[in-house]
Design an enzyme around this catalytic site. Sequence first.
Site, mmCIF file in Angstrom:
data_model
loop_
_atom_site.group_PDB
_atom_site.id
_atom_site.type_symbol
_atom_site.label_atom_id
_atom_site.label_comp_id
_atom_site.label_asym_id
_atom_site.label_seq_id
_atom_site.Cartn_x
_atom_site.Cartn_y
_atom_site.Cartn_z
ATOM 1 N N ARG A 10 0.818 -1.219 0.000
ATOM 2 C CA ARG A 10 0.000 0.000 0.000
ATOM 3 C C ARG A 10 0.851 1.267 0.000
ATOM 4 O O ARG A 10 0.325 2.361 -0.154
ATOM 5 C CB ARG A 10 -0.928 -0.010 1.219
ATOM 6 C CG ARG A 10 -1.935 -1.158 1.149
ATOM 7 C CD ARG A 10 -2.899 -1.117 2.276
ATOM 8 N NE ARG A 10 -3.671 0.125 2.223
ATOM 9 C CZ ARG A 10 -4.408 0.587 3.202
ATOM 10 N NH1 ARG A 10 -4.486 -0.083 4.331
ATOM 11 N NH2 ARG A 10 -5.077 1.707 3.081
ATOM 12 N N CYS A 11 2.161 1.113 0.181
ATOM 13 C CA CYS A 11 3.083 2.246 0.260
ATOM 14 C C CYS A 11 3.705 2.521 -1.109
ATOM 15 O O CYS A 11 4.295 1.624 -1.719
ATOM 16 C CB CYS A 11 4.175 1.940 1.281
ATOM 17 S SG CYS A 11 5.517 3.128 1.308
ATOM 18 N N SER A 12 3.591 3.750 -1.585
ATOM 19 C CA SER A 12 4.123 4.083 -2.911
ATOM 20 C C SER A 12 5.643 3.922 -2.973
ATOM 21 O O SER A 12 6.172 3.434 -3.976
ATOM 22 C CB SER A 12 3.724 5.500 -3.314
ATOM 23 O OG SER A 12 4.289 6.461 -2.437
#
Length: 111
Positions: A10-12
């Site tokens: 979920r972390c870019s």
Amino acid sequence: MALILWHNPRCSKSRETLALLQARGITPELRLYLNDPPSRAELEALVDKLDQPARALIRWKEAKDSLDATASAEEILDHLARTPKLIERPILIHDTAARIGRPPERVLEIL
């Protein structure tokens, strides 16, 4: 060369780091550390490989209500073991070194 990426999909920055590695033909083992939290001992070993203080592992914006700048390394590691969502990400771990992927290109230093 064993490479493990502590990854949060979920972390870019975590996704960018994975893409950067894959573009170079590198497929690290993924550890979804939120689902498979590291132990206190693993965090301590990680700090040794990072060659940075324990406070480098903290996502300070999210930890501001639970940790402060006076926390000792021991307190930080204990807290991160209990609350893995506060661990900075992504982290690429090699046999003898590790790097936090902020910016993503930093992980290339250990390849």
